[in-house]
Design a protein around this motif. Structure first.
Motif, PDB file in Angstrom:
ATOM      1  N   ALA A 187      38.922  32.008  23.500  1.00  0.00           N
ATOM      2  CA  ALA A 187      39.714  33.090  22.890  1.00  0.00           C
ATOM      3  C   ALA A 187      39.011  34.518  22.713  1.00  0.00           C
ATOM      4  N   ALA A 188      37.991  34.800  22.497  1.00  0.00           N
ATOM      5  CA  ALA A 188      37.256  35.877  22.141  1.00  0.00           C
ATOM      6  C   ALA A 188      36.943  36.582  23.458  1.00  0.00           C
ATOM      7  N   ALA A 189      36.566  35.744  24.343  1.00  0.00           N
ATOM      8  CA  ALA A 189      36.397  36.345  25.663  1.00  0.00           C
ATOM      9  C   ALA A 189      37.527  36.866  26.417  1.00  0.00           C
ATOM     10  N   PHE A 190      38.562  36.102  26.349  1.00  0.00           N
ATOM     11  CA  PHE A 190      39.818  36.631  26.979  1.00  0.00           C
ATOM     12  C   PHE A 190      40.454  38.031  26.264  1.00  0.00           C
ATOM     13  N   ALA A 191      40.268  38.031  24.994  1.00  0.00           N
ATOM     14  CA  ALA A 191      40.818  38.981  24.176  1.00  0.00           C
ATOM     15  C   ALA A 191      39.988  40.207  24.510  1.00  0.00           C
ATOM     16  N   THR A 192      38.581  40.252  24.749  1.00  0.00           N
ATOM     17  CA  THR A 192      37.770  41.416  24.985  1.00  0.00           C
ATOM     18  C   THR A 192      38.246  41.959  26.354  1.00  0.00           C
ATOM     19  N   ALA A 193      38.445  41.139  27.241  1.00  0.00           N
ATOM     20  CA  ALA A 193      39.018  41.700  28.472  1.00  0.00           C
ATOM     21  C   ALA A 193      40.446  42.197  28.449  1.00  0.00           C
ATOM     22  N   TRP A 194      41.222  41.680  27.561  1.00  0.00           N
ATOM     23  CA  TRP A 194      42.640  41.972  27.495  1.00  0.00           C
ATOM     24  C   TRP A 194      42.809  43.099  26.669  1.00  0.00           C
ATOM     25  N   LEU A 195      42.134  43.235  25.849  1.00  0.00           N
ATOM     26  CA  LEU A 195      42.273  44.566  24.809  1.00  0.00           C
ATOM     27  C   LEU A 195      41.276  46.049  25.698  1.00  0.00           C
ATOM     28  N   THR A 196      40.509  45.745  26.222  1.00  0.00           N
ATOM     29  CA  THR A 196      40.080  46.713  26.986  1.00  0.00           C
ATOM     30  C   THR A 196      40.824  47.215  28.115  1.00  0.00           C
ATOM     31  N   GLU A 197      41.527  46.339  28.465  1.00  0.00           N
ATOM     32  CA  GLU A 197      42.595  46.738  29.599  1.00  0.00           C
ATOM     33  C   GLU A 197      43.838  47.539  29.024  1.00  0.00           C
ATOM     34  N   HIS A 198      44.280  46.983  27.921  1.00  0.00           N
ATOM     35  CA  HIS A 198      45.714  47.199  27.279  1.00  0.00           C
ATOM     36  C   HIS A 198      45.453  48.161  26.136  1.00  0.00           C
ATOM     37  N   ARG A 199      44.483  48.674  25.865  1.00  0.00           N
ATOM     38  CA  ARG A 199      44.327  49.701  24.637  1.00  0.00           C
ATOM     39  C   ARG A 199      43.567  50.836  25.057  1.00  0.00           C
TER      40      ARG A 199
END
Length: 287
Positions: free
Chosen positions: A274-286
């Motif tokens: 979850a942490a790895a996926f969230a890091t990539a997602w937040l980097t892209e979406h914020r």
């Protein structure tokens, strides 16, 4: 000793079914909670149904499912120990702020209450032998074999980052259980906020209790935490890498197991994933 029969299918006036320590432990095991593992639980007592014994029975059921070698961790944050200038639920008059800053009790892991975490974390905190981390705002409490490893250390300048219990839980291979709550309650996503490029920083203030018993109002700088978008992030995590047999196995995308515990929808997944996926997602979406 005879094992009690499962709760009946009848419901009370509020549509809740009867749940017990043993029935909840059976549901947790069926979901995939394993003896000996380390588990971070975010929870809603009311979502489970009518629980015989209330929150302490849920804690017992979790400990039964984890067994004597397992470790249970929960958030026991004290988010009312913050600067009153930022309070919105509800706000307080500005002329109160200096007195609140001067008189707010210093954080004591033995006695400081939690806020907004629900009744199950408070029940964990009350169990003899529970270990609570030292952060005056973002503490976690753990029970079991690796409780000290989960909770120590927890420095002031790291609410929910790699040096917090979230980082320790990741290194211990913990899984996350969302028990009747959504991804908006998933603190693991905050861990990812520390790992995006150039995370936003902000000051934070709170009352601390020093080793000599004196109280002090302090200000420190840490990553600015923001749970906006966490439901969308969670949905994307769950949908990721979806396979054709996910529905049959109970596992959705991203290694998420979805099932029922009592009346509640529960989700079980690896914290590190979850942490790895969230890091990539937040980097892209914020921004």
């Amino acid at each position: 000793m005879t094992t009690p029969a499962p709760p009946s299918s009848s419901t009370d006036l509020h549509g809740r079914s009867l749940q017990t320590r043993s029935s909840l432990a059976q549901d947790l095991a069926a979901l995939g909670v394993r003896p000996g593992e380390t588990l971070l639980v975010h929870s809603s007592l009311s979502s489970l149904g009518w629980v015989c014994g209330g929150a302490p029975a849920v804690v017992d059921a979790l400990l039964d499912a984890l067994g004597p070698d397992g470790t249970l961790a929960v958030p026991t944050h004290s988010m009312d120990n913050t600067d009153p200038a930022g309070w919105q639920a509800p706000p307080v008059p500005e002329d109160w702020w200096p007195l609140i800053r001067a008189e707010m009790p210093g954080y004591d892991p033995r006695t400081s209450p939690t806020r907004g975490m629900g009744r199950i974390p408070d029940a964990v905190r009350a169990v003899p032998g529970a270990v609570r981390s030292a952060h005056p705002q973002s503490s976690f409490t753990a029970l079991g074999a690796r409780a000290a490893e989960v909770t120590e250390p927890h420095p002031l300048e790291c609410n929910l980052g790699d040096d917090s219990p979230l980082g320790h839980l990741e290194r211990l291979g913990a899984r996350v259980l969302l028990l009747g709550v959504g991804y908006d309650a998933c603190t693991t996503f905050h861990l990812a906020e520390y790992r995006v490029p150039r995370p936003r920083l902000a000051p934070s203030s709170c009352a601390v209790l020093r080793a000599d018993g004196t109280r002090e109002w302090v200000t420190y700088t840490d990553v600015e935490l923001d749970d906006e978008g966490f439901p969308e992030l969670g949905a994307a995590f769950e949908a990721a890498a979806h396979d054709d047999d996910g529905a049959a196995s109970g596992a959705g995308g991203g290694g998420v197991v979805v099932g029922r515990v009592g009346d509640a929808t529960a989700r079980l997944f690896p914290l590190a994933a979850a942490a790895a996926f969230a890091t990539a997602w937040l980097t892209e979406h914020r921004a």
